[in-house]
Design a protein around this motif. Structure first.
Motif, PDB file in Angstrom:
ATOM      1  N   SER A   7     -10.496  51.534 152.295  1.00 57.50           N
ATOM      2  CA  SER A   7     -10.294  51.729 153.729  1.00 57.50           C
ATOM      3  C   SER A   7      -9.255  50.719 154.220  1.00 57.50           C
ATOM      4  CB  SER A   7     -11.617  51.522 154.485  1.00 57.50           C
ATOM      5  OG  SER A   7     -12.039  50.172 154.372  1.00 57.50           O
ATOM      6  N   ILE A   8      -8.759  50.918 155.434  1.00 56.51           N
ATOM      7  CA  ILE A   8      -7.768  49.993 155.993  1.00 56.51           C
ATOM      8  C   ILE A   8      -8.322  48.562 156.090  1.00 56.51           C
ATOM      9  CG2 ILE A   8      -6.266  49.484 157.959  1.00 56.51           C
ATOM     10  CD1 ILE A   8      -5.446  51.953 156.330  1.00 56.51           C
ATOM     11  N   PRO A   9      -9.537  48.380 156.594  1.00 60.02           N
ATOM     12  CA  PRO A   9     -10.077  47.011 156.635  1.00 60.02           C
ATOM     13  C   PRO A   9     -10.187  46.391 155.235  1.00 60.02           C
ATOM     14  CG  PRO A   9     -11.361  48.439 158.057  1.00 60.02           C
ATOM     15  CD  PRO A   9     -10.434  49.317 157.282  1.00 60.02           C
ATOM     16  N   LYS A  28       1.608  43.847 144.382  1.00 61.26           N
ATOM     17  CA  LYS A  28       2.648  44.845 144.643  1.00 61.26           C
ATOM     18  C   LYS A  28       2.026  46.206 144.958  1.00 61.26           C
ATOM     19  CE  LYS A  28       6.926  46.738 142.720  1.00 61.26           C
ATOM     20  NZ  LYS A  28       7.858  46.748 141.573  1.00 61.26           N
ATOM     21  N   LYS A  29       1.002  46.582 144.196  1.00 63.07           N
ATOM     22  CA  LYS A  29       0.319  47.861 144.441  1.00 63.07           C
ATOM     23  C   LYS A  29      -0.326  47.869 145.835  1.00 63.07           C
ATOM     24  CE  LYS A  29      -0.806  49.094 139.643  1.00 63.07           C
ATOM     25  NZ  LYS A  29      -1.908  49.298 138.669  1.00 63.07           N
ATOM     26  N   GLU A  35       2.074  50.274 152.748  1.00 64.66           N
ATOM     27  CA  GLU A  35       3.316  50.896 153.235  1.00 64.66           C
ATOM     28  C   GLU A  35       3.156  52.408 153.308  1.00 64.66           C
ATOM     29  OE1 GLU A  35       6.979  51.303 154.822  1.00 64.66           O
ATOM     30  OE2 GLU A  35       5.888  49.426 154.481  1.00 64.66           O
ATOM     31  N   VAL A  36       2.521  52.996 152.290  1.00 64.29           N
ATOM     32  CA  VAL A  36       2.286  54.443 152.277  1.00 64.29           C
ATOM     33  C   VAL A  36       1.415  54.858 153.460  1.00 64.29           C
ATOM     34  CG1 VAL A  36       1.107  56.304 151.019  1.00 64.29           C
ATOM     35  CG2 VAL A  36       2.614  54.739 149.794  1.00 64.29           C
ATOM     36  N   ARG A  37       0.469  54.006 153.813  1.00 61.35           N
ATOM     37  CA  ARG A  37      -0.474  54.313 154.883  1.00 61.35           C
ATOM     38  C   ARG A  37      -0.140  53.531 156.161  1.00 61.35           C
ATOM     39  NH1 ARG A  37      -5.954  53.617 151.449  1.00 61.35           N
ATOM     40  NH2 ARG A  37      -6.957  54.030 153.458  1.00 61.35           N
ATOM     41  N   LYS A  38       1.125  53.318 156.370  1.00 60.97           N
ATOM     42  CA  LYS A  38       1.605  52.507 157.492  1.00 60.97           C
ATOM     43  C   LYS A  38       1.112  53.040 158.841  1.00 60.97           C
ATOM     44  CE  LYS A  38       5.834  50.580 159.486  1.00 60.97           C
ATOM     45  NZ  LYS A  38       7.315  50.502 159.384  1.00 60.97           N
ATOM     46  N   GLU A  39       1.178  54.351 159.020  1.00 60.90           N
ATOM     47  CA  GLU A  39       0.746  54.939 160.285  1.00 60.90           C
ATOM     48  C   GLU A  39      -0.752  54.713 160.520  1.00 60.90           C
ATOM     49  OE1 GLU A  39       1.828  58.988 160.728  1.00 60.90           O
ATOM     50  OE2 GLU A  39       3.993  58.627 160.592  1.00 60.90           O
ATOM     51  N   ASP A  40      -1.534  54.850 159.438  1.00 57.02           N
ATOM     52  CA  ASP A  40      -2.977  54.620 159.539  1.00 57.02           C
ATOM     53  C   ASP A  40      -3.268  53.163 159.879  1.00 57.02           C
ATOM     54  OD1 ASP A  40      -3.460  57.242 158.925  1.00 57.02           O
ATOM     55  OD2 ASP A  40      -3.761  56.876 156.784  1.00 57.02           O
ATOM     56  N   VAL A  41      -2.497  52.248 159.291  1.00 58.30           N
ATOM     57  CA  VAL A  41      -2.663  50.816 159.548  1.00 58.30           C
ATOM     58  C   VAL A  41      -2.368  50.516 161.013  1.00 58.30           C
ATOM     59  CG1 VAL A  41      -1.776  48.503 159.056  1.00 58.30           C
ATOM     60  CG2 VAL A  41      -2.179  50.105 157.182  1.00 58.30           C
ATOM     61  N   GLU A  42      -1.272  51.063 161.522  1.00 55.74           N
ATOM     62  CA  GLU A  42      -0.894  50.828 162.920  1.00 55.74           C
ATOM     63  C   GLU A  42      -1.930  51.405 163.878  1.00 55.74           C
ATOM     64  OE1 GLU A  42       2.961  52.529 163.169  1.00 55.74           O
ATOM     65  OE2 GLU A  42       3.985  50.778 162.299  1.00 55.74           O
TER      66      GLU A  42
END
Length: 201
Positions: A7-9, A28-29, A35-42
Motif C-alpha cells: 500500500s502507499i503507506p 531502486k525498486k 514513481e509508477v504510482r505517483k498519482e496514487d501517492v499524491e
C-alpha cells in the motif's frame, strides 16, 4: 522484493526505513514503484492533509466555543458575586477573564491570527496552579482535569465552574497543579501554528 502489492503507506514507511547503501537494488525498486504510482501517492498525501485539516478545524472550533461559553460563565459568576461582599478588584478580575475568553473564542472561530495568540495565552495561563506559601494562583475555564502535587499526588477535576483566584498572605501551603485539558489545547494550537491556510490576518 516485490513492492507492487504494498500500500502507499507501506511504501512510504519502507522508503523511510531502508538502508539505500546496504540494499541499493531494493531502494531502486522502491523508488520505481513510487514513481509508477505517483498519482496514487499524491492522492494519498492530499487525503491525509484533508483529514488533518478537518480534525484540526473541529478541535479549534471546540476550543473556540468552550472559551465563548466560559466568557458567559464568568459573566454569571461576576453578576452573582455582586450580591456578596466582594471587592471591586475581584469584579474587575472576573470581567477581564470574561472579556479574554470571549474575544479569544470569537477571533479563533473566525480563524484570526490574533485569536490564535489570545487563545494560546489563555490556555498557558490555565496550565499551572501555584501555591507558594505566600501567594496562591489558580485559573480555570469551563472545566479542568489536573494532576496536583500537594501532600502527595492527586487527580482533581471540575466542570462548569470557571474561576480565577489570586491570593497573597502567609501560611497558604505549598503545591502545584498541571491542567491536562489546557495542556492538550496548548499542544493543539502549537501543532497548527504554521498552517498558513488555516489562519486569516
Amino acid at each position: 522484493m516485490d513492492y507492487s502489492s504494498y500500500s502507499i503507506p507501506e511504501l512510504q514507511e519502507s522508503l523511510s526505513n531502508i538502508d539505500k547503501h546496504a540494499y541499493p537494488d531494493r531502494y531502486k525498486k522502491l523508488l520505481n514503484e513510487l514513481e509508477v504510482r505517483k498519482e496514487d501517492v499524491e492522492q494519498y498525501q492530499q487525503d491525509e492533509e484533508d483529514k488533518f485539516h478537518i480534525t484540526v478545524h473541529s478541535r479549534l472550533n471546540i476550543l473556540a466555543w468552550l472559551q465563548i461559553i466560559t466568557c458567559i460563565g464568568f459573566l454569571y459568576v461576576g453578576a452573582a458575586s455582586l450580591f456578596e461582599q466582594v471587592t471591586l478588584l475581584n469584579v474587575a478580575i472576573l470581567l477581564a477573564a470574561s472579556i479574554l475568553n470571549g474575544l479569544a473564542g470569537y477571533l479563533l472561530l473566525k480563524r484570526k491570527k490574533s485569536g490564535f495568540h489570545l487563545s494560546l495565552f489563555n490556555q498557558v495561563a490555565q496550565l499551572l496552579s501555584l501555591n507558594l506559601g505566600f501567594i496562591y494562583y489558580s485559573y480555570s475555564g469551563l472545566g479542568y482535569l489536573a494532576v496536583v502535587l500537594q501532600d502527595g499526588i492527586s487527580l482533581k477535576a471540575s466542570l462548569f465552574d470557571p474561576s480565577l483566584h489570586l491570593l497573597w498572605g502567609s501560611h497558604l501551603g505549598f503545591g502545584v497543579g498541571l491542567d491536562l485539558v489546557s495542556l492538550f489545547f496548548v499542544g493543539l494550537l502549537c501543532s497548527c501554528k504554521n498552517e498558513q491556510d488555516i489562519w486569516k490576518k
